[in-house]
Design a protein around this motif. Structure first.
Motif, mmCIF file in Angstrom:
data_model
loop_
_atom_site.group_PDB
_atom_site.id
_atom_site.type_symbol
_atom_site.label_atom_id
_atom_site.label_comp_id
_atom_site.label_asym_id
_atom_site.label_seq_id
_atom_site.Cartn_x
_atom_site.Cartn_y
_atom_site.Cartn_z
ATOM 1 N N ILE A 1 0.837 -1.198 0.000
ATOM 2 C CA ILE A 1 0.000 0.000 0.000
ATOM 3 C C ILE A 1 0.875 1.253 0.000
ATOM 4 O O ILE A 1 2.042 1.228 0.432
ATOM 5 N N LEU A 2 0.327 2.357 -0.456
ATOM 6 C CA LEU A 2 1.035 3.628 -0.551
ATOM 7 C C LEU A 2 1.345 4.147 0.855
ATOM 8 O O LEU A 2 0.431 4.424 1.642
ATOM 9 N N SER A 3 2.641 4.270 1.178
ATOM 10 C CA SER A 3 3.050 4.752 2.503
ATOM 11 C C SER A 3 4.479 5.289 2.406
ATOM 12 O O SER A 3 5.178 5.067 1.415
ATOM 13 N N ASN A 4 4.917 5.981 3.461
ATOM 14 C CA ASN A 4 6.292 6.500 3.472
ATOM 15 C C ASN A 4 7.239 5.588 4.233
ATOM 16 O O ASN A 4 8.364 5.978 4.550
ATOM 17 N N THR A 5 6.792 4.345 4.522
ATOM 18 C CA THR A 5 7.622 3.416 5.309
ATOM 19 C C THR A 5 8.227 2.308 4.459
ATOM 20 O O THR A 5 9.021 1.523 4.966
ATOM 21 N N LEU A 6 7.863 2.223 3.190
ATOM 22 C CA LEU A 6 8.371 1.139 2.349
ATOM 23 C C LEU A 6 9.845 1.374 2.046
ATOM 24 O O LEU A 6 10.218 2.404 1.485
ATOM 25 N N GLU A 7 10.668 0.388 2.381
ATOM 26 C CA GLU A 7 12.108 0.521 2.160
ATOM 27 C C GLU A 7 12.643 -0.535 1.196
ATOM 28 O O GLU A 7 13.724 -0.368 0.634
ATOM 29 N N HIS A 8 11.899 -1.654 1.025
ATOM 30 C CA HIS A 8 12.375 -2.745 0.165
ATOM 31 C C HIS A 8 11.245 -3.225 -0.735
ATOM 32 O O HIS A 8 10.061 -3.066 -0.407
ATOM 33 N N ALA A 9 11.617 -3.812 -1.852
ATOM 34 C CA ALA A 9 10.625 -4.345 -2.788
ATOM 35 C C ALA A 9 9.869 -5.495 -2.128
ATOM 36 O O ALA A 9 10.481 -6.360 -1.485
ATOM 37 N N PRO A 10 8.531 -5.528 -2.236
ATOM 38 C CA PRO A 10 7.753 -6.576 -1.580
ATOM 39 C C PRO A 10 7.799 -7.894 -2.362
ATOM 40 O O PRO A 10 8.182 -7.927 -3.542
ATOM 41 N N THR A 11 7.398 -8.963 -1.693
ATOM 42 C CA THR A 11 7.210 -10.249 -2.376
ATOM 43 C C THR A 11 5.884 -10.198 -3.130
ATOM 44 O O THR A 11 4.855 -9.842 -2.556
ATOM 45 N N LEU A 12 5.897 -10.540 -4.400
ATOM 46 C CA LEU A 12 4.694 -10.426 -5.216
ATOM 47 C C LEU A 12 3.718 -11.545 -4.904
ATOM 48 O O LEU A 12 4.108 -12.711 -4.747
ATOM 49 N N SER A 13 2.437 -11.200 -4.781
ATOM 50 C CA SER A 13 1.398 -12.196 -4.548
ATOM 51 C C SER A 13 1.022 -12.873 -5.861
ATOM 52 O O SER A 13 1.396 -12.426 -6.950
ATOM 53 N N GLU A 14 0.266 -13.954 -5.747
ATOM 54 C CA GLU A 14 -0.121 -14.718 -6.944
ATOM 55 C C GLU A 14 -1.078 -13.898 -7.818
ATOM 56 O O GLU A 14 -2.009 -13.276 -7.324
ATOM 57 N N MET A 15 -0.815 -13.902 -9.097
ATOM 58 C CA MET A 15 -1.696 -13.242 -10.073
ATOM 59 C C MET A 15 -2.371 -14.348 -10.884
ATOM 60 O O MET A 15 -1.713 -15.099 -11.600
ATOM 61 N N ARG A 16 -3.702 -14.435 -10.765
ATOM 62 C CA ARG A 16 -4.416 -15.568 -11.360
ATOM 63 C C ARG A 16 -4.744 -15.363 -12.836
ATOM 64 O O ARG A 16 -4.386 -16.172 -13.678
ATOM 65 N N GLU A 17 -5.441 -14.294 -13.159
ATOM 66 C CA GLU A 17 -5.893 -14.102 -14.536
ATOM 67 C C GLU A 17 -4.857 -13.277 -15.290
ATOM 68 O O GLU A 17 -4.842 -12.047 -15.220
ATOM 69 N N VAL A 18 -3.992 -13.987 -16.019
ATOM 70 C CA VAL A 18 -2.864 -13.324 -16.687
ATOM 71 C C VAL A 18 -3.008 -13.345 -18.207
ATOM 72 O O VAL A 18 -2.062 -13.008 -18.914
ATOM 73 N N ASP A 19 -4.172 -13.730 -18.722
ATOM 74 C CA ASP A 19 -4.319 -13.902 -20.165
ATOM 75 C C ASP A 19 -4.754 -12.621 -20.876
ATOM 76 O O ASP A 19 -5.206 -12.669 -22.012
ATOM 77 N N ALA A 20 -4.638 -11.486 -20.226
ATOM 78 C CA ALA A 20 -4.949 -10.204 -20.871
ATOM 79 C C ALA A 20 -4.177 -9.099 -20.168
ATOM 80 O O ALA A 20 -3.810 -9.217 -18.991
ATOM 81 N N SER B 1 -5.049 -16.181 -25.948
ATOM 82 C CA SER B 1 -4.863 -14.740 -25.919
ATOM 83 C C SER B 1 -3.587 -14.330 -26.653
ATOM 84 O O SER B 1 -2.629 -15.102 -26.756
ATOM 85 N N GLU B 2 -3.595 -13.078 -27.147
ATOM 86 C CA GLU B 2 -2.395 -12.528 -27.776
ATOM 87 C C GLU B 2 -1.224 -12.484 -26.802
ATOM 88 O O GLU B 2 -0.072 -12.328 -27.214
ATOM 89 N N GLU B 3 -1.526 -12.603 -25.511
ATOM 90 C CA GLU B 3 -0.461 -12.620 -24.514
ATOM 91 C C GLU B 3 0.532 -13.744 -24.775
ATOM 92 O O GLU B 3 1.692 -13.666 -24.370
ATOM 93 N N TYR B 4 0.066 -14.812 -25.405
ATOM 94 C CA TYR B 4 0.912 -15.981 -25.616
ATOM 95 C C TYR B 4 1.589 -15.963 -26.982
ATOM 96 O O TYR B 4 2.143 -16.968 -27.408
ATOM 97 N N ASP B 5 1.509 -14.827 -27.672
ATOM 98 C CA ASP B 5 2.256 -14.658 -28.913
ATOM 99 C C ASP B 5 3.653 -14.159 -28.591
ATOM 100 O O ASP B 5 3.852 -13.355 -27.669
ATOM 101 N N LEU B 6 4.601 -14.641 -29.372
ATOM 102 C CA LEU B 6 5.963 -14.155 -29.215
ATOM 103 C C LEU B 6 6.069 -12.836 -29.975
ATOM 104 O O LEU B 6 6.081 -12.805 -31.200
ATOM 105 N N GLN B 7 6.111 -11.714 -29.270
ATOM 106 C CA GLN B 7 6.148 -10.405 -29.907
ATOM 107 C C GLN B 7 6.999 -9.450 -29.088
ATOM 108 O O GLN B 7 7.106 -9.584 -27.865
ATOM 109 N N PRO B 8 7.641 -8.486 -29.751
ATOM 110 C CA PRO B 8 8.524 -7.555 -29.033
ATOM 111 C C PRO B 8 7.718 -6.568 -28.195
ATOM 112 O O PRO B 8 6.511 -6.399 -28.374
#
Length: 863
Positions: free
Chosen positions: A116-135, A760-767
């Motif tokens: 969350i947005l705060s002035n106490t963040l000092e390090h990059a957080p561990t990313l949570s699971e992202m379920r719907e990644v096809d768009a 999804s186009e997400e699974y196309d190899l594109q630059p």
């Protein structure tokens, strides 16, 4: 700091007001004394302040705090870049100052918070699971991120993305943000992929005939010259496998195939190569409607239905399958034109398969017939299931006053392992059991973990709704201890004077304690108490639960499919009253009905028994018992016709019907009633963009079409129709990649077809789309970041906060008006002496305030 006004137009009021005051001064200044002049000036000040207050003035005060939001693209096209992104954020945070508030958010088709947005963040957080990644929806992500920041502070959104958007318009969000205090910096991220073979398209004929040679065409793309292996499947059975050579660029392979399957046939192409980066684009499906003679599916408990033995496969092709082996895919069900359930208990089918069958009947015109027996209808556990919805009869029995007095206690495991779907299905099952009982039947519910919890006391039901609400509120608990809960259930039922007393035990675990189960069961038998047990999952103590059901004269259920739990408890609740089975021989009353009349011209045979049900209001009852219970009924459910035959197919219940010379004709008549009426018109269905299809009607009556779309799991999808012309409509479907089935109906005519939603186009190899990212940065005043330290560079502007001063000016104006009134009432001398010792004047004698009041009064008396 600066002064601003929201409504400066009100300052125009100063013109007439000040004009009036100037005119008054010029006309009467010779009459003004010193005090009058002061009052006049005060009044001018008050009026002026009042006008300024109406103009809504405010001050802009500087804000030193600054906000930085990291926005991480987590879609499939950026898979494998998470570590690189987190390292970038970690490195950039080293330049963070105390005045910076930082937040980390990620997105794909949706949006979620990592820090969350705060002035106490000092390090990059561990990313949570992202379920719907096809768009990838950058527009939505920017819009939501801009809503998080404080609008009074300057803000910077750092977008870490490859810029490959598959939904939304990111530039629209960027345009809306232009001119605000929010700028967008971009960090292009690239997926390290050098080799990926993808199937671009897989086409088969939309309509074909059985035995006709079809062309299966696969189009693939490869970035390099390589080799691979191509697999082709027909209804999940391998029909072709070959090693192929792929050239750099586009490759097309066509294979002739003479199909032997019927109905909607699913074909699947799969390519396998070494070191392939993206597996999701290696497979595509297609569907061909293979037209042939109608086909029937007979489902029985063990695949040995008497109906299958009677029918001639040359007259009506059919397949027979055991209930537990019935596939759960819609494509399998749609191979058949009609389905017969012959004495099949619901717990062997499961509600997932039932839902698929319901969709096949409702939206694709597949016929369905249920045949009775000891494991069918209400005794089969079909109460409140999709199968009950599609049948012309309800599972509850008319005249419940004839049922014996009942006592039922549910003993349900609420340990931690039951949390989630198991617990929810168990609660739903308990609610259905309560619904099947009558007001006044005895019911109790014991939920147990390490100890029993009597949530519903064993007593006659007075308020079903209250009992059901209690059941739905059961929370998960701790461990598992079976014996104390069973002992409590037996203790509660033993003293009751009831005709039927039954306990259902449901658990998914091993008991942590033991007990003298044999003595408990024996004492229960003396009190006519029976027990059935339900083992859920692989961890349940099957040996114990099966042994308990044998000792207590009940039934044992081994459940691997959790969705069968409601059917099991419904079945058990129905079975404690054997009055569901009417076993008094009788002659059914047959009504004249189209399609059935010819069978009964010579009379109606005697029948021995049937299962009691209740005909639905719209059902057409063909034959009924002396108690006016339906024996044979049919109705239309959506596009499909369904039939309920509440007697059996073996002859044990159907009696003389099984020896009747029209017995075989009866089944052929039922099957002919089930078969749908399909139209020969082939509607053309073509995909037109993301989730959009163009449907062409060759009869130019597109406005009268009704379209339904169902996915492979039997879920009906939302469809929005947009007329384009007399012959065309656009159908917008909210569908995920995979196989979907279209049902198009017009009047009584039905057409069905399958279609593939490509990956999804997400699974196309594109630059990476660096041009889009650069444009986003330019429109919002940001930049393309190359080094992490640039994230916390100085902002071009400083944040400001708005301080409204209307109330302050209004207060000062009122105070000045008060001074004005005070001067006019008491004089200027009074105002100047405010705060000094007061003096009282009596007939020109000035007496100090401290003088005795009596002396003042005495002096006045002498006067």
């Amino acid at each position: 700091m600066g002064l601003r006004m929201d409504d400066p137009i009100f300052l125009l009021l100063l013109i007439p007001l000040l004009g009036y005051l100037i005119w008054t001064w010029l006309r009467h200044r010779s009459m003004f004394k010193k005090g009058h002049k002061i009052v006049f000036i005060i009044r001018i000040m008050a009026v002026t302040l009042l006008v300024f207050a109406i103009a809504s003035p405010y001050l802009l005060l500087p804000v030193k705090e600054e906000q930085v939001l990291f926005l991480i693209d987590r879609s499939a096209s950026t898979a494998g870049t998470e570590k690189k992104v987190l390292n970038f954020i970690e490195e950039s945070l080293k330049a963070k100052k105390s005045t910076h508030s930082v937040g980390v958010y990620s997105f794909a088709s949706n949006f979620q918070t990592e820090a969350i947005l705060s002035n106490t963040l000092e390090h990059a957080p561990t990313l949570s699971e992202m379920r719907e990644v096809d768009a990838t929806n950058i527009e939505q992500a920017l819009q939501l991120a801009s809503g998080i920041v404080d609008k009074d502070k300057v803000s910077r959104i750092v977008l870490l993305s490859d810029g490959v958007e598959t939904s939304g318009e990111a530039l629209e969000s960027a345009t809306r943000m232009a001119g605000s205090k929010i700028s967008v910096d971009v960090v292009p991220i690239k997926r390290d992929v050098v080799h990926d073979v993808a199937i671009r398209s897989f086409t088969t004929p939309q309509v074909a005939y059985q035995g006709e040679e079809q062309q299966l065409v696969v189009e693939m793309e490869s970035p390099i010259d390589t080799d691979g292996e191509l697999w082709l499947y027909e209804n999940d059975q391998l029909i072709f496998r070959e090693k192929i050579q792929l050239d750099e660029g586009r490759n097309v392979f066509a294979y002739p195939h003479k199909g032997s399957k019927e109905g909607l046939v699913k074909y699947e192409a799969f390519i396998q190569t070494d070191n392939d980066a993206i597996l999701e684009n290696n497979k595509l499906t297609s569907v061909t409607n293979v037209q042939s003679t109608p086909r029937l599916l007979i489902v029985s408990q063990e695949g040995n239905s008497p109906i299958a033995k009677m029918l001639n496969p040359s007259s009506i092709p059919f397949d027979e399958v055991a209930a537990e082996e019935l596939p759960s895919s819609l494509s399998y069900i749609l191979k058949y034109n009609a389905i017969i359930f012959d004495n099949v208990p619901g717990h062997l089918v499961g509600e997932g398969r039932m839902s698929v069958i319901e969709q096949a009947v409702k939206n694709f015109g597949v016929g369905f017939m249920m045949v009775g027996g000891e494991d069918s209808f209400g005794l089969g556990g079909y109460f409140k299931t999709p199968i009950e919805r599609l049948l012309p009869v309800e599972m509850e029995v008319q005249g419940k006053h004839q049922l014996p007095s009942l006592g039922l206690i549910l003993v349900i495991d609420r340990s931690g392992s039951m949390s989630g779907a198991k617990m929810e299905l168990a609660k739903e099952a308990a609610v259905r059991s309560v619904e099947l009982l009558r007001e006044g039947d005895t019911f109790g519910l014991i939920a147990f973990d390490t100890e029993p919890w009597e949530l519903v006391e064993t007593s006659p039901i007075q308020n079903k709704d209250e009992v059901m609400n209690t059941i739905l509120s059961i929370p998960p608990g701790g461990g598992t201890s079976i014996y104390p809960s069973l002992a409590l259930a037996y203790q509660n039922l033993s003293p009751l004077n009831l005709q039927r007393k039954h306990i259902i035990l449901l658990t998914d675990g091993q008991s942590a304690t033991s007990g003298d189960y044999e003595s408990l069961m024996e004492s229960g038998k003396e009190k006519f108490i029976t027990l059935s047990t339900v083992a859920i999952g692989m961890d349940a103590d099957r040996r114990l639960l099966e042994h308990l059901s044998e000792l207590a004269g009940g039934r044992y259920y081994d459940v691997s499919d959790e969705t069968t739990i409601p059917s099991i408890l419904s079945r058990e609740t129905a079975m404690i009253s054997r009055t569901y089975i009417e076993n008094h021989p009788f002659y059914p009353t047959v009504y004249r009905a189209e399609g059935w009349n010819h069978l009964f011209e010579e009379g109606v045979p005697k029948m021995n028994a049937y299962i009691g049900t209740t005909a639905k209001a719209a059902a057409r009852v063909i034959a009924e018992s002396e108690k006016e219970d339906p024996v044979l009924a049919e109705w239309q459910y959506g596009l499909g016709r369904t039939i309920a035959f509440t007697s059996d197919s073996t002859g044990a219940w159907s009696g003389d019907w099984a020896r009747w010379n029209h017995w075989l004709d009866f089944w052929y008549t039922a099957i002919s009633r089930l078969l749908p009426n399909y139209n020969d018109i082939a509607y053309d269905i073509r995909m037109d963009g993301d989730g959009s299809f163009i449907i062409t009607d060759p009869t130019n009556q597109a406005a009268f079409m009704d379209v339904a779309v169902v996915d492979e799991q039997g879920n009906e999808l939302e469809v929005q129709l947009e007329p384009l012309s007399a012959s065309k409509v656009r159908a917008v479907v909210d569908a995920k990649p995979g196989l979907v089935f279209f049902r198009i109906s017009k009047g009584e005519d039905v057409y069905q077809a399958g279609f593939t939603i490509p990956y999804s186009e997400e699974y196309d190899l594109q630059p990476a789309n660096e041009e889009l990212l650069k444009e986003i940065a330019e429109r919002t005043g940001g930049k393309v970041i190359e080094e992490p330290q640039e994230v916390f560079r100085a902002f071009k502007e400083q944040g400001v906060t708005r301080q409204n001063i209307s109330s302050l000016l209004l207060l000062i104006s009122l105070l000045i008006f008060f001074i004005d009134i005070t001067i006019r009432r008491f004089g200027w001398t009074f105002l100047m002496n405010v705060g000094k010792p007061k003096k009282i004047a009596v007939d020109h004698e000035i007496i100090e305030e401290e003088t005795n009041v009596a002396q003042i009064l005495k002096g006045m008396k002498k006067k």
